[in-house]
Write a protein that holds these residues in place. Structure first.
Motif, short mmCIF file in Angstrom:
data_model
loop_
_atom_site.label_atom_id
_atom_site.label_comp_id
_atom_site.label_asym_id
_atom_site.label_seq_id
_atom_site.Cartn_x
_atom_site.Cartn_y
_atom_site.Cartn_z
N VAL A 114 -6.86 5.48 30.14
CA VAL A 114 -6.07 4.01 29.59
C VAL A 114 -6.55 2.90 30.03
CG1 VAL A 114 -3.87 2.74 29.33
CG2 VAL A 114 -3.73 5.29 29.50
N VAL A 115 -7.04 1.86 29.11
CA VAL A 115 -7.62 0.82 29.55
C VAL A 115 -7.11 -0.36 28.76
CG1 VAL A 115 -9.57 0.95 27.95
CG2 VAL A 115 -9.93 -0.34 29.69
N THR A 116 -7.02 -1.52 29.13
CA THR A 116 -6.46 -2.74 28.46
C THR A 116 -7.63 -3.40 27.83
OG1 THR A 116 -6.53 -4.17 30.39
CG2 THR A 116 -4.53 -2.93 30.20
N THR A 117 -7.37 -4.29 26.67
CA THR A 117 -8.27 -5.05 26.30
C THR A 117 -8.77 -6.03 27.26
OG1 THR A 117 -6.45 -6.58 25.52
CG2 THR A 117 -7.05 -4.93 23.75
N GLY A 118 -8.21 -6.43 28.26
CA GLY A 118 -8.52 -7.34 29.21
C GLY A 118 -9.80 -6.79 30.27
N ALA A 273 -0.28 0.42 17.41
CA ALA A 273 -0.12 -0.77 16.55
C ALA A 273 1.02 -1.68 17.06
CB ALA A 273 0.31 -0.45 15.09
N GLU A 274 2.06 -1.10 17.69
CA GLU A 274 3.17 -1.94 18.32
C GLU A 274 2.67 -2.49 19.77
OE1 GLU A 274 3.39 1.06 17.23
OE2 GLU A 274 4.57 0.72 15.29
N GLN A 275 1.76 -1.92 20.41
CA GLN A 275 1.22 -2.21 21.71
C GLN A 275 -0.26 -2.27 21.64
OE1 GLN A 275 3.55 -0.78 25.02
NE2 GLN A 275 4.61 0.62 23.54
N PRO A 276 -0.91 -3.29 20.82
CA PRO A 276 -2.26 -3.30 20.71
C PRO A 276 -3.02 -3.56 22.19
CG PRO A 276 -1.40 -5.24 19.83
CD PRO A 276 -0.25 -4.45 20.19
N ARG A 277 -2.51 -4.11 23.30
CA ARG A 277 -3.03 -4.33 24.13
C ARG A 277 -3.89 -2.96 24.94
NH1 ARG A 277 -1.25 -4.95 29.70
NH2 ARG A 277 -2.39 -6.55 30.88
N TYR A 278 -2.83 -1.74 24.76
CA TYR A 278 -3.35 -0.75 25.50
C TYR A 278 -4.31 0.23 24.68
CZ TYR A 278 0.41 -1.85 28.92
OH TYR A 278 1.02 -2.60 29.65
#
Length: 649
Positions: A114-118, A273-278
């Protein structure tokens, strides 16, 4: 007795025209078509190989499509499992133990991440299991967007700015492969890439690790097959170089494949789609994947199992699955092969011939068969042409002979009619008072009447025989007596023309079973023939004899001292209408039917008429008839023979 007749000069011009027309209209076009057919044989092997290539290429294409479909199913299954997890827990709660959860719930996964867009890696952690720690060590810089990597991506790049320095071939092949990838769903919440981001760089397509023996694209460009076999073929897919965030862009799911330490790593990823940061992802277990792909490779059509071995080759051109495990070959030189795509870059489904010489042998068989057929057609055309020209020549000659026959018969009829009319008028008007001259004129009238009757009978009999309507009245008779009466009736005519007629008969009667009138007609025709073709030495000899050999026969020989028959013409003189010279030009009267009728009548009685040379000059015509002391048995034999010879009579 008739002499050999050279080919009439009047036939030469029509025959030349017919021959020229036939050659121009039939023979030359046939030879041209045959030449074109033989020339096309040189391309038969290429055509057959092309057809086999299309067939076998279809096999590898279908297998590659099934592999792509399996990868797409795994991608969709991975996305559904993430959605199922998120339905029970939040993304942050799942991220902490995502690797362990995914490994437990989804067997195809080797490592979950799991990686974030940041750029923050939430899973696997630094204290995870060994495979997870190795994954993090090898992919950390790439996932954290600290350095770009060269990867193969199958999510749409249409929303990314592409660098213009890439090769057109690489772009086209990459776009063509993307068409088979799963449909991507763009994220509504993901922010668009800023203009400061580096552009995704598409690399040039690399060279394939294998070189198929048969390739279809060069043939479509009308490129020789031999040249296509020696070209270095480029891969249909090209890698892209960018950071992880740039590669995924605004897409919601996709597949990334990259080579790390020369080992292929396949990454599935999904962005809720609900949590696009992950961004949730998984590295596939290649060993488990190959185990799933093996049945696809083994599912070869039953009819092709004896011809092909299908192999799944990895990026190093090594087989990882085979339809025939006992097969060994040059893995880098398959007959045909199909690349799987970006999901398994540089992996290919390849087809190898179990019997490489079979294709060449089949091509040679086809070439030999076609060559043989063309040769047979040429022979048939040549033979048919010869037969047609020969038949035309025969019909032209027969037509001319019939024309000559009409002229000869007209002359033959006119001559006796003129004599009969002249002498009968003289006697009727009383201008001849001398009894001796009167008897002489009456004898001439009688002889010319007999001659006229014989001519008409010949024409009528020939017409009946030609239609199969001639009937014979068979009965027992004495050949000695029959010949004696016939020759004596003809003797006055011969003696009036200064001929000497000698006869020899056997003492005993020679009983035959025949039509007496028909046999008498044969004797008269042979005597008339001897008279017409005699030279200055007017001598005719008639001999009757019989033989008790096997089979027994009776024979009548009529010899003359005439012009004789040249060598090779002994049979032609019995042909209908055939004459050495017509009566109008040579003065030798005749219709050309006398000998023809004589032979036909003789053969209807089970005998024959032949011609021989006579020592000292002249000819001998022999009438040979079957003879037997058992007359009843002979009668049955002759009746049976005649019915077979004349079924319509």
């Amino acid at each position: 007795m008739r002499l050999a007749n050279p080919e009439p000069s009047l036939n030469a011009a029509p025959m030349r025209k017919v021959a020229v027309l036939f050659v121009l209209a039939v023979f030359i076009p046939s030879l041209v078509l045959a030449w074109l057919a033989l020339r096309s044989l040189r391309d038969q092997q290429i055509v057959i190989e092309r057809q086999q290539s299309v067939l076998y290429q279809g096999v590898t294409d279908r297998a590659a499509k099934r592999v792509q479909d399996l990868m797409a199913q795994h991608q969709q299954d991975f996305s559904r499992r993430i959605e199922a997890m998120l339905a029970r827990n939040s993304a942050r709660e799942i991220a902490a133990s995502f690797d362990e959860r995914l490994k437990t719930n989804w067997p195809p996964a080797k490592v979950g991440f799991v990686v974030t867009t940041g750029g923050d890696i939430l899973s696997p952690g630094t204290n995870s299991r060994k495979d997870a720690q190795l994954f993090r060590e090898l992919n950390e810089s790439f996932l954290e967007n600290r350095e770009p990597a060269e990867v193969y991506v199958n999510n749409s790049l249409s929303d990314q700015p592409l660098a213009q320095n890439t090769s057109s071939a690489g772009i086209q092949s990459s776009e063509r492969t993307q068409l088979a990838a799963p449909r991507q769903t763009a994220s509504r919440a993901a922010p668009p890439p800023s203009s400061s981001q580096n552009m995704v760089q598409l690399k040039s397509a690399p060279t394939r690790a294998i070189q198929p023996q048969k390739k279809l694209e060069p043939l479509r460009k009308e490129q020789p097959l031999q040249d296509a076999m020696h070209e270095q073929e480029l891969s249909k897919i090209a890698p892209a170089e960018a950071e992880f965030k740039q590669l995924i862009g605004n897409a919601s799911q996709g597949t990334l494949a990259r080579f790390v330490d020369n080992q292929l790593s396949i990454l599935f990823w999904y962005r809720p789609a609900e949590q696009p940061r992950y961004i949730f992802g998984a590295q596939l277990d290649l060993a488990s994947l190959v185990h799933e792909l093996a049945p696809i490779v083994a599912a070869v059509d039953r009819q092709l199992r004896t011809e092909l071995c299908i192999a799944l080759l990895n990026d190093a051109a090594k087989p990882v699955a085979l339809s025939d495990k006992s097969f060994q070959g040059d893995w880098k030189r398959p007959f045909v092969a199909t690349e799987i795509g970006e999901t398994l870059p540089h992996w290919e489904v390849a087809a190898y011939l179990l019997n490489p010489g079979q294709l060449t042998a089949s091509a040679r068989t086809v070439r030999f068969t076609v060559s043989l057929l063309v040769a047979l057609l040429i022979v048939a055309i040549g033979t048919g042409s010869w037969l047609i020209v020969r038949d035309l020549n025969r019909h032209l000659q027969l037509a001319r002979q019939k024309t000559d026959f009409v002229s000869n018969v007209s002359h033959e009829l006119k001559t006796p009619l003129t004599a009969i009319r002249m002498f009968s008028e003289m006697l009727a008007e009383g201008r001849v008072t001398d009894p001796g001259r009167q008897r002489s004129y009456l004898n001439i009238i009688t002889a010319e009447t007999s001659r006229l009757t014989r001519l008409i009978n010949n024409v009528l009999d020939f017409s009946r025989m030609d239609r199969g309507e001639k009937k014979y009245d068979f009965r027992d008779c004495d050949l000695n007596q029959l010949v004696r009466e016939t020759t004596e009736s003809y003797r006055p005519h011969l003696e009036n023309h200064q001929f000497t007629l000698n006869t020899e008969f056997e003492a005993d009667a020679i009983k035959i079973h025949a039509d007496c009138d028909a046999i008498s007609q044969v004797i008269l025709n042979l005597l008339s023939n001897a008279e017409k073709y005699s030279g200055e030495q007017k001598d005719v000899c008639v001999t009757v004899s019989h033989s008790k050999g096997s089979p027994p026969f009776a024979e009548v020989r009529i010899a003359d001292r005439g012009l004789g028959v040249p060598a090779g013409a002994e049979e032609r003189i019995f042909e209908q209408f055939y004459r050495a010279h017509d009566s109008l030009s040579s003065g030798i009267q005749g219709s050309g039917l006398g000998l023809t009728l004589a032979r036909q009548i003789a053969r209807a009685h089970g005998g024959d008429v032949t011609c021989e040379r006579r020592e000292g000059g002249g000819s001998v015509f022999c009438l040979r008839l079957p003879w037997s002391a058992d007359t009843s048995r002979q009668r049955a034999t002759l009746n049976s023979h005649y019915e077979n010879e004349n079924p319509g009579g």
